[in-house]
Enzyme design. Structure first.
Site, PDB file in Angstrom:
ATOM      1  N   ARG A  90      51.262  42.014  35.122  1.00  0.00           N
ATOM      2  CA  ARG A  90      49.422  42.410  34.796  1.00  0.00           C
ATOM      3  C   ARG A  90      49.685  43.086  35.372  1.00  0.00           C
TER       4      ARG A  90
ATOM      5  N   SER B 176      56.468  40.570  28.665  1.00  0.00           N
ATOM      6  CA  SER B 176      55.701  39.141  29.882  1.00  0.00           C
ATOM      7  C   SER B 176      55.917  39.745  31.038  1.00  0.00           C
TER       8      SER B 176
ATOM      9  N   GLU C 220      65.462  39.223  31.578  1.00  0.00           N
ATOM     10  CA  GLU C 220      64.762  39.772  33.065  1.00  0.00           C
ATOM     11  C   GLU C 220      65.338  40.528  33.297  1.00  0.00           C
TER      12      GLU C 220
ATOM     13  N   HIS D 257      52.876   1.887  43.892  1.00  0.00           N
ATOM     14  CA  HIS D 257      54.038   1.772  43.768  1.00  0.00           C
ATOM     15  C   HIS D 257      53.681   1.065  42.352  1.00  0.00           C
TER      16      HIS D 257
ATOM     17  N   GLY E 134      29.697  45.857  31.076  1.00  0.00           N
ATOM     18  CA  GLY E 134      29.029  46.418  32.038  1.00  0.00           C
ATOM     19  C   GLY E 134      29.526  47.391  33.153  1.00  0.00           C
TER      20      GLY E 134
ATOM     21  N   LYS F 161      48.121  26.341  27.764  1.00  0.00           N
ATOM     22  CA  LYS F 161      48.361  24.422  28.382  1.00  0.00           C
ATOM     23  C   LYS F 161      47.936  23.934  26.959  1.00  0.00           C
TER      24      LYS F 161
ATOM     25  N   GLY G 219      59.155  35.557  33.825  1.00  0.00           N
ATOM     26  CA  GLY G 219      58.393  34.955  34.768  1.00  0.00           C
ATOM     27  C   GLY G 219      56.966  34.205  33.828  1.00  0.00           C
ATOM     28  N   VAL G 220      56.222  33.905  34.243  1.00  0.00           N
ATOM     29  CA  VAL G 220      55.668  32.483  34.285  1.00  0.00           C
ATOM     30  C   VAL G 220      55.021  32.203  32.305  1.00  0.00           C
ATOM     31  N   ILE G 221      54.747  34.343  32.363  1.00  0.00           N
ATOM     32  CA  ILE G 221      54.121  33.509  30.602  1.00  0.00           C
ATOM     33  C   ILE G 221      56.112  33.469  30.313  1.00  0.00           C
TER      34      ILE G 221
HETATM   35  P1  FAD Z   1      39.960  37.651  33.796  1.00  0.00           P
HETATM   36  O1  FAD Z   1      39.969  35.659  32.920  1.00  0.00           O
HETATM   37  O2  FAD Z   1      40.632  38.086  33.386  1.00  0.00           O
HETATM   38  O3  FAD Z   1      38.655  37.633  33.297  1.00  0.00           O
HETATM   39  C1  FAD Z   1      37.939  38.905  33.637  1.00  0.00           C
HETATM   40  C2  FAD Z   1      36.828  39.557  32.397  1.00  0.00           C
HETATM   41  O4  FAD Z   1      35.293  40.339  32.893  1.00  0.00           O
HETATM   42  C3  FAD Z   1      36.747  39.112  31.190  1.00  0.00           C
HETATM   43  O5  FAD Z   1      36.231  38.155  30.148  1.00  0.00           O
HETATM   44  C4  FAD Z   1      36.413  40.656  30.304  1.00  0.00           C
HETATM   45  O6  FAD Z   1      36.850  40.673  28.968  1.00  0.00           O
HETATM   46  C5  FAD Z   1      35.574  41.172  31.163  1.00  0.00           C
HETATM   47  N1  FAD Z   1      35.138  41.770  31.265  1.00  0.00           N
HETATM   48  C6  FAD Z   1      36.099  43.529  31.674  1.00  0.00           C
HETATM   49  N2  FAD Z   1      35.648  44.668  32.067  1.00  0.00           N
HETATM   50  C7  FAD Z   1      34.219  44.549  31.894  1.00  0.00           C
HETATM   51  C8  FAD Z   1      32.814  44.952  31.603  1.00  0.00           C
HETATM   52  N3  FAD Z   1      33.093  46.033  32.535  1.00  0.00           N
HETATM   53  N4  FAD Z   1      32.485  44.299  31.069  1.00  0.00           N
HETATM   54  C9  FAD Z   1      31.640  43.287  31.273  1.00  0.00           C
HETATM   55  N5  FAD Z   1      32.871  42.175  30.760  1.00  0.00           N
HETATM   56  C10 FAD Z   1      34.234  42.960  31.817  1.00  0.00           C
HETATM   57  N6  FAD Z   1      46.288  31.018  36.072  1.00  0.00           N
HETATM   58  C11 FAD Z   1      46.289  29.909  36.709  1.00  0.00           C
HETATM   59  O7  FAD Z   1      45.975  29.217  37.823  1.00  0.00           O
HETATM   60  N7  FAD Z   1      46.595  29.103  35.711  1.00  0.00           N
HETATM   61  C12 FAD Z   1      47.405  29.041  34.523  1.00  0.00           C
HETATM   62  O8  FAD Z   1      47.426  27.767  34.017  1.00  0.00           O
HETATM   63  C13 FAD Z   1      47.197  30.500  33.672  1.00  0.00           C
HETATM   64  N8  FAD Z   1      47.462  30.804  32.901  1.00  0.00           N
HETATM   65  C14 FAD Z   1      47.142  32.343  32.301  1.00  0.00           C
HETATM   66  C15 FAD Z   1      48.072  31.802  31.008  1.00  0.00           C
HETATM   67  C16 FAD Z   1      48.549  33.081  30.833  1.00  0.00           C
HETATM   68  C17 FAD Z   1      49.463  33.170  28.813  1.00  0.00           C
HETATM   69  C18 FAD Z   1      47.618  34.813  31.179  1.00  0.00           C
HETATM   70  C19 FAD Z   1      47.375  35.838  30.552  1.00  0.00           C
HETATM   71  C20 FAD Z   1      46.614  33.950  32.263  1.00  0.00           C
HETATM   72  C21 FAD Z   1      47.279  32.456  33.283  1.00  0.00           C
HETATM   73  N9  FAD Z   1      47.300  32.625  34.056  1.00  0.00           N
HETATM   74  C22 FAD Z   1      46.506  30.985  34.691  1.00  0.00           C
HETATM   75  C23 FAD Z   1      46.194  33.726  35.221  1.00  0.00           C
HETATM   76  C24 FAD Z   1      44.225  33.978  35.089  1.00  0.00           C
HETATM   77  O9  FAD Z   1      43.942  33.804  33.685  1.00  0.00           O
HETATM   78  C25 FAD Z   1      43.988  34.542  35.393  1.00  0.00           C
HETATM   79  O10 FAD Z   1      44.396  35.115  36.750  1.00  0.00           O
HETATM   80  C26 FAD Z   1      42.764  34.387  35.573  1.00  0.00           C
HETATM   81  O11 FAD Z   1      42.121  34.417  34.282  1.00  0.00           O
HETATM   82  C27 FAD Z   1      41.778  35.853  36.832  1.00  0.00           C
HETATM   83  O12 FAD Z   1      40.453  35.775  36.651  1.00  0.00           O
HETATM   84  P2  FAD Z   1      39.208  36.458  36.680  1.00  0.00           P
HETATM   85  O13 FAD Z   1      38.017  36.641  36.816  1.00  0.00           O
HETATM   86  O14 FAD Z   1      39.967  38.008  37.536  1.00  0.00           O
HETATM   87  O15 FAD Z   1      39.611  37.357  35.714  1.00  0.00           O
HETATM   88  P1  NAI Z   2      55.175  37.087  36.553  1.00  0.00           P
HETATM   89  O1  NAI Z   2      55.425  38.438  37.151  1.00  0.00           O
HETATM   90  O2  NAI Z   2      54.653  36.157  36.051  1.00  0.00           O
HETATM   91  O3  NAI Z   2      56.784  38.282  35.214  1.00  0.00           O
HETATM   92  C1  NAI Z   2      56.629  38.907  35.313  1.00  0.00           C
HETATM   93  C2  NAI Z   2      58.696  39.307  34.648  1.00  0.00           C
HETATM   94  O4  NAI Z   2      59.238  39.985  34.430  1.00  0.00           O
HETATM   95  C3  NAI Z   2      59.292  39.642  36.318  1.00  0.00           C
HETATM   96  O5  NAI Z   2      60.395  38.065  35.912  1.00  0.00           O
HETATM   97  C4  NAI Z   2      59.478  41.006  36.384  1.00  0.00           C
HETATM   98  O6  NAI Z   2      61.190  40.608  37.504  1.00  0.00           O
HETATM   99  C5  NAI Z   2      60.262  40.948  34.845  1.00  0.00           C
HETATM  100  N1  NAI Z   2      60.160  42.340  34.377  1.00  0.00           N
HETATM  101  C6  NAI Z   2      59.132  43.187  34.708  1.00  0.00           C
HETATM  102  N2  NAI Z   2      59.892  44.124  34.146  1.00  0.00           N
HETATM  103  C7  NAI Z   2      60.501  44.257  33.150  1.00  0.00           C
HETATM  104  C8  NAI Z   2      61.524  44.605  32.569  1.00  0.00           C
HETATM  105  N3  NAI Z   2      60.371  46.335  32.377  1.00  0.00           N
HETATM  106  N4  NAI Z   2      62.607  44.281  31.811  1.00  0.00           N
HETATM  107  C9  NAI Z   2      62.484  43.053  32.065  1.00  0.00           C
HETATM  108  N5  NAI Z   2      61.833  41.930  33.105  1.00  0.00           N
HETATM  109  C10 NAI Z   2      60.857  42.413  33.699  1.00  0.00           C
HETATM  110  O7  NAI Z   2      54.073  38.243  35.513  1.00  0.00           O
HETATM  111  P2  NAI Z   2      54.017  37.154  33.546  1.00  0.00           P
HETATM  112  O8  NAI Z   2      55.094  36.263  33.035  1.00  0.00           O
HETATM  113  O9  NAI Z   2      54.204  38.872  33.083  1.00  0.00           O
HETATM  114  O10 NAI Z   2      52.662  36.616  34.334  1.00  0.00           O
HETATM  115  C11 NAI Z   2      51.445  37.897  34.173  1.00  0.00           C
HETATM  116  C12 NAI Z   2      51.112  36.466  35.773  1.00  0.00           C
HETATM  117  O11 NAI Z   2      49.915  35.926  35.420  1.00  0.00           O
HETATM  118  C13 NAI Z   2      52.127  35.484  36.670  1.00  0.00           C
HETATM  119  O12 NAI Z   2      51.850  36.724  37.631  1.00  0.00           O
HETATM  120  C14 NAI Z   2      50.483  35.337  37.013  1.00  0.00           C
HETATM  121  O13 NAI Z   2      49.549  35.158  38.297  1.00  0.00           O
HETATM  122  C15 NAI Z   2      49.602  34.585  36.141  1.00  0.00           C
HETATM  123  N6  NAI Z   2      50.369  33.305  34.517  1.00  0.00           N
HETATM  124  C16 NAI Z   2      50.287  32.227  35.537  1.00  0.00           C
HETATM  125  C17 NAI Z   2      49.973  31.195  34.937  1.00  0.00           C
HETATM  126  C18 NAI Z   2      50.205  29.828  35.540  1.00  0.00           C
HETATM  127  O14 NAI Z   2      49.759  29.496  36.758  1.00  0.00           O
HETATM  128  N7  NAI Z   2      50.483  28.920  34.995  1.00  0.00           N
HETATM  129  C19 NAI Z   2      50.933  31.307  33.873  1.00  0.00           C
HETATM  130  C20 NAI Z   2      50.881  32.438  33.035  1.00  0.00           C
HETATM  131  C21 NAI Z   2      50.605  33.620  33.921  1.00  0.00           C
END
Ligand code: FAD
Ligand code: NAI
Length: 475
Positions: A282, A279, A213, A454, A122, A58, A192-194
């Site tokens: 995950r 992307s 895609e 408004h 952990g 962001k 997708g989203v990323i």
């Molecule tokens: P995580 O945030 O992945 O945290 C897990 C933590 O556990 C990490 O710090 C890791 O190092 C630690 N860990 C793992 N194993 C161990 C271990 N054995 N011992 C100690 N520590 C450990 N979601 C949104 O809602 N809005 C968004 O705008 C958004 N944008 C995103 C953008 C990107 C580029 C990405 C990749 C994801 C985005 N997401 C977004 C998704 C969001 O980041 C995840 O859904 C969220 O972080 C999940 O939270 P979590 O606590 O489950 O895991």
């Molecule tokens: P995603 O699931 O949003 O999108 C992945 C896309 O890749 C899909 O459209 C899928 O059809 C396509 N795909 C999969 N395999 C493929 C292949 N072999 N070739 C071509 N296309 C393929 O996953 P993304 O973008 O990696 O993000 C992971 C997750 O992280 C999201 O689902 C979301 O949960 C979280 N996220 C949330 C954000 C937010 O809330 N704003 C921002 C970024 C991530």
């Protein structure tokens, strides 16, 4: 003798750190273990979200949007700028500062709430009388015991077979947030989203972005009327989006990455780019937990198996967030974390998955809650739909940001709101009203009768509610 805690949380992302704070608020002695390291090797709690996810993406979306406005839309407002330039290093530095503020904020919150923080990995050692022994390996190795254990170890980016992330040329979300200069040609696999968020960042900064895609439908999980509108806007901005491709091979050379794929017609195509973001979703992260030591059950996707209450197959072991089923969203992880802490305290919290909002922070933003029109059709549910375009909203016109619409879906008989779908300015903020309404099981008529300020974008939500009953006032 090992230190004993009522609750040990493994993972300090949004699921874990929030669970730890709530457990401590409820009077439990609580530890949180997180292994994330900052560039200096120090602790960086906050997980994917804070370090390489929600927050840094962001920050870059904001910076790149300022740049785009300065280059394209300021002139419409009568503001002239000469010699517009980008300092990518400064942009990335600002993003890193924002990340650090969040890391430090969490460490402060741990202190404030008396959560004991361990920086390290952990893993389960064994089940012991009254709980579980957890080995912590970090700068120091120690062993602690938790009566309850909450697992919140998150997820990692999925790589393409045969094309591991090197974070130089083939980038996960991590590398995508650290590109040091604007690549001339950027490839993105997965729309997708990323893919859309990071593709937008680098396109705004000047890259020629091609998104490949696999599926034939753009944003298949999104209401298709909204997805079509968004697709139109992205293509107009210059994002090249190819649907229905089949990736054949990815080869990282010295100066470029070559992607060979079959396009939707089955023709073989070769794409050369300077950087490639992959992307494609995950995968849950349980590496290092030593799940076998205690018999923790995982499903076929590698996610920790939990019931509706986030309870695993082991007594007093819970799991939340990306490492379990459900949407991979920070706010979903947080809600589950809080709910588990409260369940441990004997309370009866409930996480309503039907009202978890989704937001894609592109421009226009896309946000939704509840069911899409295609889902309602598939269910055979009778519904009414109302839409209102931002083009007809005074505030949007004043802002010069009139792309998109608010769409509301309501039950044909009861008028209960079943879904709200927005593409347009500040959709991320507007969706909150819809979430509240749906949590209270409001009808479209309820929103239609509420006074909205408004001029505001939120009047479009009211008008969409009026449109459900075919009585918009301004369109
Ligand atoms: P995580 O945030 O992945 O945290 C897990 C933590 O556990 C990490 O710090 C890791 O190092 C630690 N860990 C793992 N194993 C161990 C271990 N054995 N011992 C100690 N520590 C450990 N979601 C949104 O809602 N809005 C968004 O705008 C958004 N944008 C995103 C953008 C990107 C580029 C990405 C990749 C994801 C985005 N997401 C977004 C998704 C969001 O980041 C995840 O859904 C969220 O972080 C999940 O939270 P979590 O606590 O489950 O895991
Ligand atoms: P995603 O699931 O949003 O999108 C992945 C896309 O890749 C899909 O459209 C899928 O059809 C396509 N795909 C999969 N395999 C493929 C292949 N072999 N070739 C071509 N296309 C393929 O996953 P993304 O973008 O990696 O993000 C992971 C997750 O992280 C999201 O689902 C979301 O949960 C979280 N996220 C949330 C954000 C937010 O809330 N704003 C921002 C970024 C991530």
């Amino acid at each position: 003798m090992s230190q004993q805690f009522d609750v040990v949380v493994i993972g300090g992302g949004p699921g874990g750190y929030v669970a730890a704070i709530r457990a401590a608020q409820l009077g439990f002695s609580t530890a949180c273990i997180d292994e994330w390291k900052n560039d200096k090797g120090g602790p960086a709690p906050g997980g994917t979200c804070t370090n390489v996810g929600c927050i840094p993406s962001k920050a870059l979306l904001q910076s790149s949007e300022h740049f785009e406005h300065a280059g394209h839309s300021f002139a419409d407002h009568g503001i002239g700028l000469d010699n517009l330039s980008i300092d990518v290093a400064k942009m990335l530095g600002r993003k890193d500062t924002v990340v650090k503020q969040n890391n430090d904020g969490i460490l402060y919150l741990f202190k404030k709430n008396k959560v004991t923080f361990f920086h390290g990995r952990g893993s389960f050692a064994k089940a012991v009388d009254g709980g579980y022994e957890i080995a912590v390996t970090g700068t120091a190795s120690e062993s602690i015991v938790g009566k309850h254990v909450i697992l919140a170890t998150g997820s990692n980016a999925r790589s393409l077979p045969g094309a591991p992330f090197d974070e130089q040329k083939i980038l996960s979300n991590d590398g995508a947030l650290r590109i040091g200069s604007v690549p001339k040609r950027l490839g993105v696999i997965g729309s997708g989203v990323i893919g859309l968020e990071m593709g937008s960042v680098w396109r705004r900064l000047g890259s020629e972005v091609t998104v490949l895609e696999g599926l034939p439908t753009f944003l298949g999980a999104v209401d298709q009327q909204i997805a079509k509108e968004a697709h139109k806007a992205f293509v107009k901005q210059g994002l090249k989006i190819e649907l229905g491709v089949k990736i054949d091979k990815v080869t990282a050379g010295k100066s470029a990455v070559t992607v060979t794929y079959a396009n939707a017609n089955g023709d073989a195509v070769k794409l050369e780019v300077d950087k490639l973001i992959v992307s494609i979703g995950r995968v849950p992260n349980t590496i290092g937990l030593n799940a076998e030591a205690v018999g923790l059950k995982l499903d076929e996707r590698g996610a920790i198996t939990v019931d509706d209450h986030c309870h695993t197959n082991l007594p007093n072991v819970w799991a939340v967030g990306d490492v379990v089923r459900g949407p991979m969203l920070a706010h979903k992880a947080e809600e589950e974390g809080v709910a588990v802490a409260e369940r441990i305290a004997g309370q009866h919290p409930h996480v309503n998955f039907n009202t978890v909002p989704w937001v894609i922070y592109t421009s226009p933003e896309i946000a939704w809650v509840g069911q899409t029109e295609q889902q309602l059709k598939a269910e055979g549910r009778e519904y009414k739909a109302g839409t209102f375009p931002f083009m007809a909203n005074g505030r949007a016109r004043a802002m010069g940001d009139t792309t998109g619409m608010v769409k509301m879906l309501a039950d044909a008989t009861t008028d209960e709101i079943l879904g709200v779908h927005i593409v347009g300015p500040f959709a991320s903020e507007l969706i909150a009203e819809a979430v509240v309404a749906m949590e209270f099981r409001a009808s479209a008529e309820d929103i239609a009768r509420i006074c909205h300020a408004h001029p505001s974008l939120s009047e479009s939500t009211k008008e969409a509610a009026l449109a459900v009953d075919k009585r918009t006032l301004n369109f």
